[in-house]
Design a protein around this motif. Structure first.
Motif, PDB file in Angstrom:
ATOM      1  N   THR A  21      53.756  29.102  29.039  1.00 54.64           N
ATOM      2  CA  THR A  21      54.770  29.276  30.155  1.00 54.64           C
ATOM      3  C   THR A  21      55.126  27.683  30.601  1.00 54.64           C
ATOM      4  OG1 THR A  21      53.054  29.468  31.849  1.00 54.64           O
ATOM      5  CG2 THR A  21      54.004  31.525  30.770  1.00 54.64           C
ATOM      6  N   GLY A  22      54.474  26.851  30.051  1.00 49.96           N
ATOM      7  CA  GLY A  22      54.941  25.513  30.485  1.00 49.96           C
ATOM      8  C   GLY A  22      53.667  24.508  30.815  1.00 49.96           C
ATOM      9  N   PRO A  23      53.824  23.213  31.215  1.00 50.05           N
ATOM     10  CA  PRO A  23      52.744  22.348  31.335  1.00 50.05           C
ATOM     11  C   PRO A  23      51.793  22.935  32.417  1.00 50.05           C
ATOM     12  CG  PRO A  23      54.694  21.350  31.324  1.00 50.05           C
ATOM     13  CD  PRO A  23      55.242  22.718  31.340  1.00 50.05           C
ATOM     14  N   LEU A  24      52.428  23.348  33.591  1.00 54.74           N
ATOM     15  CA  LEU A  24      51.424  24.081  34.779  1.00 54.74           C
ATOM     16  C   LEU A  24      50.564  25.278  34.250  1.00 54.74           C
ATOM     17  CD1 LEU A  24      50.687  23.175  37.487  1.00 54.74           C
ATOM     18  CD2 LEU A  24      52.629  24.683  38.366  1.00 54.74           C
ATOM     19  N   GLY A  25      51.486  26.085  33.356  1.00 55.17           N
ATOM     20  CA  GLY A  25      50.764  27.215  33.087  1.00 55.17           C
ATOM     21  C   GLY A  25      49.700  26.717  32.068  1.00 55.17           C
ATOM     22  N   PHE A  26      50.004  26.020  31.219  1.00 55.15           N
ATOM     23  CA  PHE A  26      48.803  25.361  30.332  1.00 55.15           C
ATOM     24  C   PHE A  26      47.851  24.830  30.985  1.00 55.15           C
ATOM     25  CE2 PHE A  26      46.631  22.256  27.747  1.00 55.15           C
ATOM     26  CZ  PHE A  26      46.417  22.827  26.532  1.00 55.15           C
ATOM     27  N   SER A  27      47.952  24.063  32.051  1.00 55.47           N
ATOM     28  CA  SER A  27      46.643  23.469  32.731  1.00 55.47           C
ATOM     29  C   SER A  27      46.056  24.741  33.657  1.00 55.47           C
ATOM     30  CB  SER A  27      47.495  22.616  34.045  1.00 55.47           C
ATOM     31  OG  SER A  27      47.958  21.468  33.116  1.00 55.47           O
ATOM     32  N   VAL A  28      46.626  25.756  33.902  1.00 59.80           N
ATOM     33  CA  VAL A  28      46.094  26.879  34.776  1.00 59.80           C
ATOM     34  C   VAL A  28      45.158  27.660  33.582  1.00 59.80           C
ATOM     35  CG1 VAL A  28      46.451  29.165  35.910  1.00 59.80           C
ATOM     36  CG2 VAL A  28      47.765  26.805  36.658  1.00 59.80           C
ATOM     37  N   ALA A  29      45.662  27.832  32.717  1.00 60.13           N
ATOM     38  CA  ALA A  29      44.962  28.602  31.654  1.00 60.13           C
ATOM     39  C   ALA A  29      43.564  27.911  31.324  1.00 60.13           C
ATOM     40  CB  ALA A  29      45.750  28.781  30.335  1.00 60.13           C
ATOM     41  N   THR A  30      43.784  26.514  30.905  1.00 59.06           N
ATOM     42  CA  THR A  30      42.596  25.643  30.643  1.00 59.06           C
ATOM     43  C   THR A  30      41.658  25.759  31.752  1.00 59.06           C
ATOM     44  OG1 THR A  30      44.300  24.156  29.475  1.00 59.06           O
ATOM     45  CG2 THR A  30      42.130  23.376  29.627  1.00 59.06           C
ATOM     46  N   ALA A  31      42.061  25.481  32.971  1.00 61.45           N
ATOM     47  CA  ALA A  31      41.199  25.518  33.952  1.00 61.45           C
ATOM     48  C   ALA A  31      40.317  26.883  34.169  1.00 61.45           C
ATOM     49  CB  ALA A  31      41.722  25.150  35.543  1.00 61.45           C
ATOM     50  N   VAL A  32      41.148  28.029  34.204  1.00 58.58           N
ATOM     51  CA  VAL A  32      40.659  29.329  34.239  1.00 58.58           C
ATOM     52  C   VAL A  32      39.522  29.709  33.252  1.00 58.58           C
ATOM     53  CG1 VAL A  32      41.248  31.767  34.164  1.00 58.58           C
ATOM     54  CG2 VAL A  32      42.572  30.236  35.688  1.00 58.58           C
ATOM     55  N   ASP A  33      39.792  29.284  32.123  1.00 62.47           N
ATOM     56  CA  ASP A  33      39.099  29.509  30.759  1.00 62.47           C
ATOM     57  C   ASP A  33      38.152  28.734  31.075  1.00 62.47           C
ATOM     58  OD1 ASP A  33      38.647  30.262  28.145  1.00 62.47           O
ATOM     59  OD2 ASP A  33      38.854  28.189  27.496  1.00 62.47           O
ATOM     60  N   ALA A  34      37.886  27.390  31.651  1.00 60.45           N
ATOM     61  CA  ALA A  34      36.770  26.503  31.771  1.00 60.45           C
ATOM     62  C   ALA A  34      35.797  27.185  32.812  1.00 60.45           C
ATOM     63  CB  ALA A  34      37.042  25.145  32.482  1.00 60.45           C
ATOM     64  N   ILE A  35      36.455  27.775  33.797  1.00 60.88           N
ATOM     65  CA  ILE A  35      35.750  28.361  35.047  1.00 60.88           C
ATOM     66  C   ILE A  35      35.053  29.659  34.498  1.00 60.88           C
ATOM     67  CG2 ILE A  35      35.874  29.552  37.304  1.00 60.88           C
ATOM     68  CD1 ILE A  35      38.114  27.491  37.817  1.00 60.88           C
ATOM     69  N   ALA A  36      35.766  30.666  33.637  1.00 60.60           N
ATOM     70  CA  ALA A  36      35.411  31.654  33.142  1.00 60.60           C
ATOM     71  C   ALA A  36      33.771  31.354  32.158  1.00 60.60           C
ATOM     72  CB  ALA A  36      36.221  32.512  32.257  1.00 60.60           C
ATOM     73  N   THR A  37      34.051  30.330  31.311  1.00 58.62           N
ATOM     74  CA  THR A  37      32.896  29.816  30.700  1.00 58.62           C
ATOM     75  C   THR A  37      31.716  29.600  31.441  1.00 58.62           C
ATOM     76  OG1 THR A  37      34.385  29.009  28.966  1.00 58.62           O
ATOM     77  CG2 THR A  37      32.230  27.957  28.991  1.00 58.62           C
ATOM     78  N   ALA A  38      32.025  28.813  32.612  1.00 54.70           N
ATOM     79  CA  ALA A  38      30.814  28.493  33.557  1.00 54.70           C
ATOM     80  C   ALA A  38      30.348  30.039  34.213  1.00 54.70           C
ATOM     81  CB  ALA A  38      31.248  27.505  34.656  1.00 54.70           C
ATOM     82  N   CYS A  39      30.898  30.850  34.290  1.00 57.77           N
ATOM     83  CA  CYS A  39      30.817  32.077  34.823  1.00 57.77           C
ATOM     84  C   CYS A  39      29.805  32.843  34.099  1.00 57.77           C
ATOM     85  CB  CYS A  39      31.867  32.945  35.473  1.00 57.77           C
ATOM     86  SG  CYS A  39      32.713  32.168  36.673  1.00 57.77           S
ATOM     87  N   ILE A  40      29.971  32.680  32.765  1.00 58.07           N
ATOM     88  CA  ILE A  40      29.120  33.455  31.833  1.00 58.07           C
ATOM     89  C   ILE A  40      27.745  32.650  31.737  1.00 58.07           C
ATOM     90  CG2 ILE A  40      28.733  33.736  29.075  1.00 58.07           C
ATOM     91  CD1 ILE A  40      31.918  33.921  28.925  1.00 58.07           C
ATOM     92  N   GLU A  41      27.806  31.382  31.810  1.00 64.18           N
ATOM     93  CA  GLU A  41      26.583  30.808  31.998  1.00 64.18           C
ATOM     94  C   GLU A  41      25.723  31.017  33.372  1.00 64.18           C
ATOM     95  OE1 GLU A  41      27.283  26.636  29.350  1.00 64.18           O
ATOM     96  OE2 GLU A  41      28.517  26.698  31.123  1.00 64.18           O
ATOM     97  N   ILE A  42      26.419  31.188  34.253  1.00 61.31           N
ATOM     98  CA  ILE A  42      25.895  31.292  35.741  1.00 61.31           C
ATOM     99  C   ILE A  42      25.412  32.876  35.712  1.00 61.31           C
ATOM    100  CG2 ILE A  42      26.333  31.589  38.150  1.00 61.31           C
ATOM    101  CD1 ILE A  42      28.678  29.548  37.832  1.00 61.31           C
ATOM    102  N   SER A  43      26.432  33.539  35.082  1.00 65.40           N
ATOM    103  CA  SER A  43      25.748  35.033  34.916  1.00 65.40           C
ATOM    104  C   SER A  43      24.367  35.197  34.201  1.00 65.40           C
ATOM    105  CB  SER A  43      26.941  35.734  34.211  1.00 65.40           C
ATOM    106  OG  SER A  43      26.215  37.115  33.539  1.00 65.40           O
ATOM    107  N   GLY A  44      24.394  34.385  33.360  1.00 64.09           N
ATOM    108  CA  GLY A  44      22.891  34.292  32.386  1.00 64.09           C
ATOM    109  C   GLY A  44      21.799  33.853  33.357  1.00 64.09           C
TER     110      GLY A  44
END
Ligand code: F6P
Ligand code: MN
Length: 348
Positions: A21-44
Motif C-alpha cells: 500500500t506504500g512506504p508507510l504500509g511497507f514499514s508497518v508490515a515490516t515492524a508488525v512482522d518483526a514484533i510477531a517474530t519476537a512474540c513467537i520467541e517470547i511464547s516459547g
C-alpha cells in the motif's frame, strides 16, 4: 490432511498485501512482522522453553514501580532485537524509564508492553505482549505525546493454551493463531466484532471502597441484576491480566474497568496510556466496541509522560455508554461530590 491444505491466510501473506500500500504500509508490515517474530520467541520462553525457574525470578522494579521479572527483560530484549530490521524513529517500553530515539528519518514510532500480566507468570496463567505503532512526527521528541487517534497499527499476543496474535491496521480486527508445528501465525478469526450489549463485567472488586461513586453505582446496578434498574443479571470475570480480559471481550463481549480510585498512586487508575490503554482502545473501537475514562474517549487523550496512567473502561458499547452516563451531569446523584471537579484524568 496436509497443513498447507487448510488454506488459512498466514500472517506473512496478510502483511505482504499491506506492504504493497506504500512506504508507510511497507514499514508497518515490516515492524508488525518483526514484533510477531519476537512474540513467537517470547511464547516459547513463557511456556518453559527457558529454564522453568527463571520465568519467575524477580530482578527489581521498573520505572513505574511494577515488579520486573527475568522474563519481562527477556521479552523486552527480544522485541528490540527483532525491531532492528524495521524503520523505527522512536521506541518506548514499559521496561525502560524513558523513550529512546533512533534514526529521525525513519517512519515509525513503536511502544510496547513486552509482557503484560507478568505478575501471573508463576501461576501458569495467560500473559501477553502489547504494541502500538504511530507514524513518526516531524518533531520526533513528540513521539509519545500524541493522542491515540494517531495510531496506524496496534495489537497484542496472548500466551495461553494457544498463542494468539490480535491485529488491527486501522481497518477492523483480525486474529491469528500460532501453529506450533511450523511456527507460523494463521488467520483464524477475521473481522472480529464485539457484541454491543453483553451483561458481563470485569473489575478488581476488592477496591470497591476506594472507587468513585459513578463506578460504584454501575457495579451495584450489575450486582442487583434483575432486581435492580438494569433488569438483567450480570456475570463477572477478573483474570488480572489485561491481555486475557480484552481477548475474552473481543470474543464474548462485556466490559472491563480499571478505574481511578482513592488509593495512593491510583488517581488515574493503574494502566498506562501509551502502551496499554491506547492500543487496547484502538483494537476495541476497531471491533465495534468503545473505550472511555468515564468522562472522555481514551483515543482522544494525549499523554504528558510516557508512563502516564489512565482510568480505563472498555468493551461492549452499550455497557461503556451506561458507565459514561453514570459519570455525566444527568446522573446528579453520582456526580454531586466536589471530588469530581478535581480528581481524575485531565480534569482541572
Ligand atoms: O499491566 C498491569 C496489569 O498486570 C494488567 O495486566 C492487569 O489488568 C492489572 O495489572 C491487574 O491489576 P490488579 O493486580 O490491581 O488487579
Ligand atoms: Mn501491562
Amino acid at each position: 490432511m496436509a497443513r498447507q491444505s487448510l488454506g488459512l491466510t498466514t500472517l506473512g501473506e496478510y502483511l505482504e498485501r499491506h506492504s504493497e500500500t506504500g512506504p508507510l504500509g511497507f514499514s508497518v508490515a515490516t515492524a508488525v512482522d518483526a514484533i510477531a517474530t519476537a512474540c513467537i520467541e517470547i511464547s516459547g520462553l513463557a511456556r518453559g522453553g527457558a529454564p522453568v525457574t527463571s520465568a519467575d525470578i524477580i530482578l527489581g522494579t521498573n520505572a513505574d514501580g511494577d515488579v520486573q521479572k527475568d522474563l519481562d527483560i527477556s521479552a523486552d530484549w527480544l522485541i528490540r532485537r527483532a525491531l532492528a530490521s524495521a524503520s523505527i524513529a522512536a521506541f518506548a517500553s514499559e521496561e525502560a524509564a524513558k523513550p529512546e530515539f533512533y534514526d529521525p528519518a525513519s517512519l515509525l514510532c513503536v511502544a510496547v508492553d513486552p509482557l503484560d500480566g507478568s505478575a501471573n507468570l508463576d501461576l501458569n496463567m495467560s500473559v501477553g505482549t502489547i504494541f502500538s505503532i504511530t507514524p513518526a512526527p516531524r518533531d520526533v521528541s513528540q513521539a509519545f505525546r500524541r493522542p491515540g487517534t494517531e495510531q496506524i497499527a496496534a495489537g497484542f499476543a496472548l500466551y495461553g493454551p494457544q498463542t494468539s496474535f490480535v491485529l488491527t491496521l486501522g481497518d477492523g480486527v483480525d486474529i491469528f493463531t500460532l501453529d506450533p508445528a511450523d511456527a507460523i501465525f494463521r488467520l483464524t478469526r477475521a473481522r472480529v466484532r464485539i457484541p454491543a450489549d453483553v451483561s458481563e463485567f470485569a473489575i478488581n472488586a476488592s477496591n470497591r471502597r476506594y472507587w468513585d461513586p459513578p463506578v460504584r453505582a454501575f457495579i451495584d446496578e450489575c450486582l442487583a441484576g434483575v432486581e435492580g434498574p438494569a433488569d438483567q443479571d450480570f456475570n463477572m470475570r477478573w483474570i488480572g491480566s489485561l491481555v486475557a480480559e480484552i481477548y475474552r471481550i473481543l470474543l464474548h463481549g462485556g466490559v472491563f474497568l480499571y478505574p481511578a480510585d482513592n488509593r495512593d498512586g491510583y488517581g488515574n487508575g493503574r494502566l498506562r496510556l501509551v502502551y496499554e490503554a491506547h492500543p487496547m482502545a484502538f483494537i476495541v473501537e476497531q471491533a465495534g466496541g468503545a473505550a472511555s475514562t468515564g468522562y472522555a474517549r481514551v483515543l482522544d487523550l494525549a499523554p504528558d509522560t510516557v508512563h502516564q496512567r489512565v482510568p480505563l473502561i472498555l468493551g461492549s458499547s452499550e455497557q461503556v455508554r451506561r458507565i459514561e452516563q453514570f459519570h455525566g451531569p444527568e446522573i446528579g446523584a453520582c456526580t454531586n461530590a466536589p471530588l469530581f471537579a478535581h480528581r481524575g484524568f485531565f480534569r482541572v
